[in-house]
Scaffold this active site. Structure first.
Site, PDB file in Angstrom:
ATOM      1  CG  ASP A  12      -1.732   1.193   1.447  1.00 30.48           C
ATOM      2  OD1 ASP A  12      -1.576   2.150   0.667  1.00 30.48           O
ATOM      3  OD2 ASP A  12      -2.548   1.198   2.393  1.00 30.48           O
ATOM      4  CG  ASP A  53      -3.145  -3.407   0.266  1.00 29.31           C
ATOM      5  OD1 ASP A  53      -2.017  -3.397   0.785  1.00 29.31           O
ATOM      6  OD2 ASP A  53      -4.196  -3.161   0.886  1.00 29.31           O
ATOM      7  CD  GLN A  94      -0.911   2.246   5.007  1.00 29.56           C
ATOM      8  OE1 GLN A  94      -1.762   3.113   5.138  1.00 29.56           O
ATOM      9  NE2 GLN A  94      -1.204   0.977   4.786  1.00 29.56           N
ATOM     10  CE  LYS A 132      -9.022  -0.494   4.388  1.00 37.00           C
ATOM     11  NZ  LYS A 132      -7.904  -0.347   3.420  1.00 37.00           N
ATOM     12  CE1 TYR A 227      -3.105  -0.673  12.210  1.00 37.28           C
ATOM     13  CE2 TYR A 227      -3.442   1.683  12.035  1.00 37.28           C
ATOM     14  CZ  TYR A 227      -3.767   0.403  11.670  1.00 37.28           C
ATOM     15  OH  TYR A 227      -4.757   0.198  10.737  1.00 37.28           O
ATOM     16  CE  LYS A 230      -4.979  -6.326  11.592  1.00 40.79           C
ATOM     17  NZ  LYS A 230      -4.225  -5.963  12.798  1.00 40.79           N
ATOM     18  CG  ASP A 232      -4.359  -4.867   3.859  1.00 43.43           C
ATOM     19  OD1 ASP A 232      -5.066  -5.331   4.779  1.00 43.43           O
ATOM     20  OD2 ASP A 232      -4.170  -3.657   3.722  1.00 43.43           O
ATOM     21  CB  SER A 241      -3.892 -32.442 -12.988  1.00 44.98           C
ATOM     22  OG  SER A 241      -4.727 -32.040 -14.035  1.00 44.98           O
ATOM     23  NE  ARG A 264     -10.160   5.106  13.679  1.00 43.70           N
ATOM     24  CZ  ARG A 264      -9.562   6.266  13.441  1.00 43.70           C
ATOM     25  NH1 ARG A 264      -8.253   6.380  13.555  1.00 43.70           N
ATOM     26  NH2 ARG A 264     -10.269   7.322  13.089  1.00 43.70           N
ATOM     27  CE1 TYR A 346       2.950  -6.504  18.740  1.00 46.59           C
ATOM     28  CE2 TYR A 346       0.941  -7.741  19.198  1.00 46.59           C
ATOM     29  CZ  TYR A 346       2.307  -7.592  19.323  1.00 46.59           C
ATOM     30  OH  TYR A 346       3.028  -8.507  20.022  1.00 46.59           O
TER      31      TYR A 346
HETATM   32  P1  13P Z   1      -4.850  -0.365   5.287  1.00 51.55           P
HETATM   33  O1  13P Z   1      -4.063  -1.330   6.144  1.00 51.55           O
HETATM   34  O2  13P Z   1      -5.549  -1.052   4.170  1.00 51.55           O
HETATM   35  O3  13P Z   1      -3.986   0.770   4.838  1.00 51.55           O
HETATM   36  O4  13P Z   1      -6.019   0.240   6.188  1.00 51.55           O
HETATM   37  C1  13P Z   1      -5.677   0.950   7.329  1.00 51.55           C
HETATM   38  C2  13P Z   1      -6.824   1.519   8.074  1.00 51.55           C
HETATM   39  O5  13P Z   1      -6.573   2.161   9.091  1.00 51.55           O
HETATM   40  C3  13P Z   1      -8.203   1.313   7.627  1.00 51.55           C
HETATM   41  O6  13P Z   1      -9.128   1.925   8.470  1.00 51.55           O
HETATM   42 MG    MG Z   2      -3.843   2.204   3.489  1.00 50.03          MG
HETATM   43 MG    MG Z   3      -4.790  -2.067   2.554  1.00 52.82          MG
END
Ligand code: 13P
Ligand code: MG
Ligand code: MG
Ligand code: 13P
Length: 365
Positions: A12, A53, A94, A132, A227, A230, A232, A241, A264, A346
């Protein structure tokens, strides 16, 4: 014929609006940079996105963990970060947790799933890309695909699959790994992979050691110590086969599974399979979503993609996911919608606790 390698590397590097989706300018830049390597470093490539992403799908003959392929992916993400910054996209750069490339993108932020294999007479491959959520989200599905005969009828009626599969599980906290032979060790396997925030299935092999599936397992918070969003994850699954049929690989996604991620990166929510046109995060920055692109691999060429979840057959699970989203959202900031305290370590919760630390007093005897 040299072996074919499939590398799926994602990051991302900025999105609009907020964490919703990748900007087309980033997709164009990435696709152009990879196409320039066609016939050189790469045989073929395909660029797409799931939510915010940016997903690079590459084929080549360099094997897994190749420094040049990883550097190419890093350079693409760096160039796209520049564009993202110039447009003030959200979270520009990010997932780029290092300042410079150092031999392998693993540990630097981007997610990686790779596999090398000798092409069969026909080689269908399915590539799953999620937003996410965390890498352990694949555990349920890989178990169903490769170990559950109620999902995969081939485990029962295909002589080439009856021996079962071997699961390589990684412990992301202790940085150790273990192999489980299935079906005989399914209970032991489940003891670990039922805790997907810590134990993740990295690879699945046939009993003869042939690669069947590979996933990305990096956890950004464990790399960065804070933090950053995420992880992703992405996942590559071989099919037909001797491997599960395409439909057997897709079937577990008809269950609305709750995964960690969403708003988040701090909430459990239903994992919704969608076509690319719906791979944009909206409600409460989600719900967590997964897309699947199907390809036939032909001498390293990617024949496809087919957008596998763009199908009415998945309408019902999408409806059920939306119902589940309504139910769990109504709990607001309460567990188990909000992640457990251990997981919240985290996220940004420790900063909130720091603020309030001085206000706590002992309970009188
Ligand atoms: P991402 O990990 O996809 O960037 O999302 C972060 C986030 O805080 C979503 O609310
Ligand atoms: Mg993001
Ligand atoms: Mg993402
Ligand atoms: P076909 O007979 O259409 O090749 O299908 C076989 C199969 O494996 C279906 O899952």
């Amino acid at each position: 014929m040299p072996k074919t390698t499939i590398s799926v590397i994602k990051a991302d590097v900025g999105s609009f609006p907020g964490h919703s989706r990748t900007h087309p300018k980033l997709l164009e830049k990435a696709a152009k940079m990879l196409k320039e390597q066609r016939g050189k470093l790469l045989i073929d490539s395909f660029v797409t996105h799931c939510g915010d992403d940016l997903e690079l799908i590459m084929t080549h003959t360099q094997g897994v963990d190749n420094i040049n392929v990883h550097r190419l992916a890093w350079d693409v993400f760096m160039e796209c970060t520049k564009i993202a910054k110039s447009m003030k996209l959200y979270g520009a750069g990010q997932d780029m947790l290092a300042d410079a490339f150092s031999g392998n993108v693993k540990g630097l932020g981007p997610g990686v799933a790779e596999m090398e294999f000798e092409e069969r007479a026909s080689d269908p491959v399915l590539i799953f890309m999620a937003d996410k959520t965390e890498p352990g989200a694949w555990n349920f599905f890989l178990y169903k695909i490769f170990a559950d005969p109620f999902n995969t009828s081939g485990l029962v009626i295909d002589p080439s699959m009856r021996k079962g599969f071997v699961f390589e599980v990684h412990d992301l906290m202790e940085k150790r790994m273990i192999m489980f032979k299935c079906p005989e060790e399914i209970y032991s396997l489940l003891a670990y992979i039922g805790a997907p925030s810590r134990y993740v299935i990295k690879h699945v092999f046939t009993r003869d050691g042939e690669i069947a599936a590979a996933s990305s397992t990096q956890r950004l918070s464990l790399i960065a110590g804070r933090y950053v969003g995420k992880d992703d994850p992405v996942m590559i699954v071989r099919s037909q086969s001797g491997f599960p049929a395409v439909g057997e690989v897709l079937e577990p996604f008809c269950t609305p599974v709750l995964v960690a991620g969403w708003m988040r990166g701090s909430h459990h929510g239903p994992f919704m399979p969608v076509g690319l046109c719906d791979a944009n995060m909206t409600r409460f920055d989600g719900p967590p979503r997964v897309i699947c692109f199907g390809f036939q691999i032909c001498n390293g060429e990617l024949i496809g993609p087919a957008d596998m979840f763009d199908d009415v057959g998945f309408d019902r699970v999408r409806t059920r996911c939306n119902e589940l989203a309504d139910i769990i959202r109504s709990q607001g900031p309460f567990e188990p919608h909000r992640l457990s305290l251990e997981e919240m370590e985290y996220t940004t919760l420790p900063a909130v606790e720091k603020d309030l630390m001085a206000r706590w007093a002992p309970i009188p005897e």
